[in-house]
Design a protein around this motif. Structure first.
Motif, PDB file in Angstrom:
ATOM      1  N   ILE A  57      14.140   6.407  -7.775  1.00  0.00           N
ATOM      2  CA  ILE A  57      13.141   5.365  -8.039  1.00  0.00           C
ATOM      3  C   ILE A  57      12.177   5.252  -6.854  1.00  0.00           C
ATOM      4  CG2 ILE A  57      12.769   2.909  -8.516  1.00  0.00           C
ATOM      5  CD1 ILE A  57      14.278   4.276 -10.764  1.00  0.00           C
ATOM      6  N   GLY A  58      10.895   5.177  -7.150  1.00  0.00           N
ATOM      7  CA  GLY A  58       9.884   4.936  -6.113  1.00  0.00           C
ATOM      8  C   GLY A  58       9.200   3.605  -6.347  1.00  0.00           C
ATOM      9  N   THR A  59       8.929   2.877  -5.280  1.00  0.00           N
ATOM     10  CA  THR A  59       8.243   1.593  -5.442  1.00  0.00           C
ATOM     11  C   THR A  59       6.768   1.785  -5.764  1.00  0.00           C
ATOM     12  OG1 THR A  59       7.803   1.449  -3.061  1.00  0.00           O
ATOM     13  CG2 THR A  59       9.803   0.357  -3.890  1.00  0.00           C
ATOM     14  N   ASN A  60       6.150   2.814  -5.203  1.00  0.00           N
ATOM     15  CA  ASN A  60       4.719   3.053  -5.419  1.00  0.00           C
ATOM     16  C   ASN A  60       4.360   4.468  -4.983  1.00  0.00           C
ATOM     17  OD1 ASN A  60       5.103   1.724  -2.625  1.00  0.00           O
ATOM     18  ND2 ASN A  60       3.090   2.643  -2.438  1.00  0.00           N
ATOM     19  N   PRO A  61       3.273   5.024  -5.521  1.00  0.00           N
ATOM     20  CA  PRO A  61       2.935   6.424  -5.258  1.00  0.00           C
ATOM     21  C   PRO A  61       1.910   6.661  -4.163  1.00  0.00           C
ATOM     22  CG  PRO A  61       1.611   5.639  -7.058  1.00  0.00           C
ATOM     23  CD  PRO A  61       2.425   4.451  -6.587  1.00  0.00           C
ATOM     24  N   ASP A  62       1.424   5.603  -3.505  1.00  0.00           N
ATOM     25  CA  ASP A  62       0.321   5.747  -2.549  1.00  0.00           C
ATOM     26  C   ASP A  62       0.647   6.777  -1.465  1.00  0.00           C
ATOM     27  OD1 ASP A  62      -1.440   2.828  -2.844  1.00  0.00           O
ATOM     28  OD2 ASP A  62       0.563   2.950  -3.691  1.00  0.00           O
ATOM     29  N   MET A  63      -0.235   7.743  -1.294  1.00  0.00           N
ATOM     30  CA  MET A  63      -0.036   8.770  -0.270  1.00  0.00           C
ATOM     31  C   MET A  63      -0.489   8.287   1.103  1.00  0.00           C
ATOM     32  SD  MET A  63       1.384  11.159  -1.974  1.00  0.00           S
ATOM     33  CE  MET A  63       1.368  12.542  -0.839  1.00  0.00           C
ATOM     34  N   ILE A  64      -1.518   7.420   1.130  1.00  0.00           N
ATOM     35  CA  ILE A  64      -2.032   6.897   2.392  1.00  0.00           C
ATOM     36  C   ILE A  64      -2.314   5.408   2.257  1.00  0.00           C
ATOM     37  CG2 ILE A  64      -3.024   9.042   3.273  1.00  0.00           C
ATOM     38  CD1 ILE A  64      -5.720   8.134   2.086  1.00  0.00           C
ATOM     39  N   ASP A  65      -2.297   4.711   3.369  1.00  0.00           N
ATOM     40  CA  ASP A  65      -2.662   3.298   3.429  1.00  0.00           C
ATOM     41  C   ASP A  65      -3.803   3.118   4.420  1.00  0.00           C
ATOM     42  OD1 ASP A  65      -0.907   2.217   1.574  1.00  0.00           O
ATOM     43  OD2 ASP A  65       0.668   1.839   3.046  1.00  0.00           O
ATOM     44  N   PRO A  66      -4.779   2.262   4.086  1.00  0.00           N
ATOM     45  CA  PRO A  66      -5.855   1.982   5.046  1.00  0.00           C
ATOM     46  C   PRO A  66      -5.375   1.042   6.139  1.00  0.00           C
ATOM     47  CG  PRO A  66      -6.151   0.689   3.044  1.00  0.00           C
ATOM     48  CD  PRO A  66      -4.970   1.572   2.800  1.00  0.00           C
ATOM     49  N   VAL A  67      -5.623   1.384   7.367  1.00  0.00           N
ATOM     50  CA  VAL A  67      -5.299   0.529   8.510  1.00  0.00           C
ATOM     51  C   VAL A  67      -6.519   0.501   9.425  1.00  0.00           C
ATOM     52  CG1 VAL A  67      -2.813   0.996   8.429  1.00  0.00           C
ATOM     53  CG2 VAL A  67      -4.294   2.486   9.791  1.00  0.00           C
ATOM     54  N   GLU A  68      -6.500  -0.437  10.385  1.00  0.00           N
ATOM     55  CA  GLU A  68      -7.632  -0.477  11.295  1.00  0.00           C
ATOM     56  C   GLU A  68      -7.729   0.854  12.037  1.00  0.00           C
ATOM     57  OE1 GLU A  68      -4.410  -3.035  13.385  1.00  0.00           O
ATOM     58  OE2 GLU A  68      -4.847  -2.237  11.416  1.00  0.00           O
TER      59      GLU A  68
END
Length: 258
Positions: A144-155
């Motif tokens: 099970i995966g919570t979400n598929p996002d490969m990248i997250d935006p950060v400052e």
């Protein structure tokens, strides 16, 4: 009156620890107009209380824990509904937010023949966890995966997210995870249900074409893309679908026009 608002957070309200211009006034307009709203995030590391306190530290006051739904919450709700065992177990790759939500629905955390391997973004992920997750999935644990996002935006740019960990485990096992979070419209439906609204009466606001916009669209919601996160105008044109509205940031959204 504006429809019920479901809004992403990362890349929409803030980038890492930095508030995005227009976000504070947008939330103030939601509160002052008494528009029903919910912050929906694929972030599975933090609890609603963590998120409330984070926004307060950035200057956004007046929110409650009920204003948030996370991928960890949605994953726990999904597994509770799917599982028939009295004492279900899970091996978790992820932070305290995910573990806390699984505890809340009656799961035990175990490395010994767990029913599920549940994977989220983890800043401490390493080879030993990878090896353990692969072994448990090979032995029959459901992936099970919570979400598929490969990248997250950060400052200052971007950083790897849950999808990179899922990809590593999937490559090693030859199995694909079932992903609960965006773009799965299941999470959108859970958010609408939490608001007591029909999906057709909701608007999804996000910064990602491949999760926020497609998930909202497939759930039957209107969609608003903001260009303050991952998606640029050039990236937007590469997709075979489009949002109903596009704004530079949430500060430009007219609630009455939605």
């Amino acid at each position: 009156m504006a429809k019920s608002i479901i809004s992403d957070m990362d890349g929409v309200i803030y980038r890492g620890k930095q508030l995005i211009p227009g976000a504070k006034t947008f939330v103030q307009r939601l509160l002052e107009s008494q528009t029903p709203f919910l912050f929906l995030t694929n972030n599975a590391e933090q609890t609603p209380l963590d998120l409330k306190l984070k926004l307060a530290s950035l200057g956004i006051e007046g929110l409650s824990e009920d204003n948030f739904i996370t991928a960890a919450m949605a994953t726990a709700m999904f597994l509770k509904n799917q599982n028939q065992k009295q004492h279900a177990t899970a091996y978790v790759v992820g932070g305290g937010g995910l573990i806390n939500e699984l505890y809340n629905v009656g799961f035990s955390i175990s490395e010994s023949n767990p029913d599920y391997v549940v994977v989220a973004k983890s800043s401490t992920f390493g080879y030993e966890q990878l090896k353990k997750a692969v072994r448990l999935i090979d032995q029959g644990a459901k992936f099970i995966g919570t979400n598929p996002d490969m990248i997250d935006p950060v400052e200052g740019g971007l950083e790897p997210a849950a999808g990179t960990i899922l990809a590593a485990i999937s490559a090693a096992t030859g199995k694909k995870p079932y992903i609960v979070g965006k773009p799965n419209s299941l999470m959108m439906m859970l958010a609408a249900r939490k608001l007591g609204a029909h999906p057709e009466d909701c608007v999804m606001i996000g910064d990602r074409m491949d999760t926020d916009i497609v998930g909202g669209m497939e759930a039957g919601m209107k969609t608003v893309l903001v260009l303050s996160g991952v998606t640029t105008p050039e990236i937007m044109t590469q997709f075979p679908y489009k949002p109903d509205f596009v704004h530079d940031d949430v500060g430009g959204i007219d609630l009455a026009a939605l």
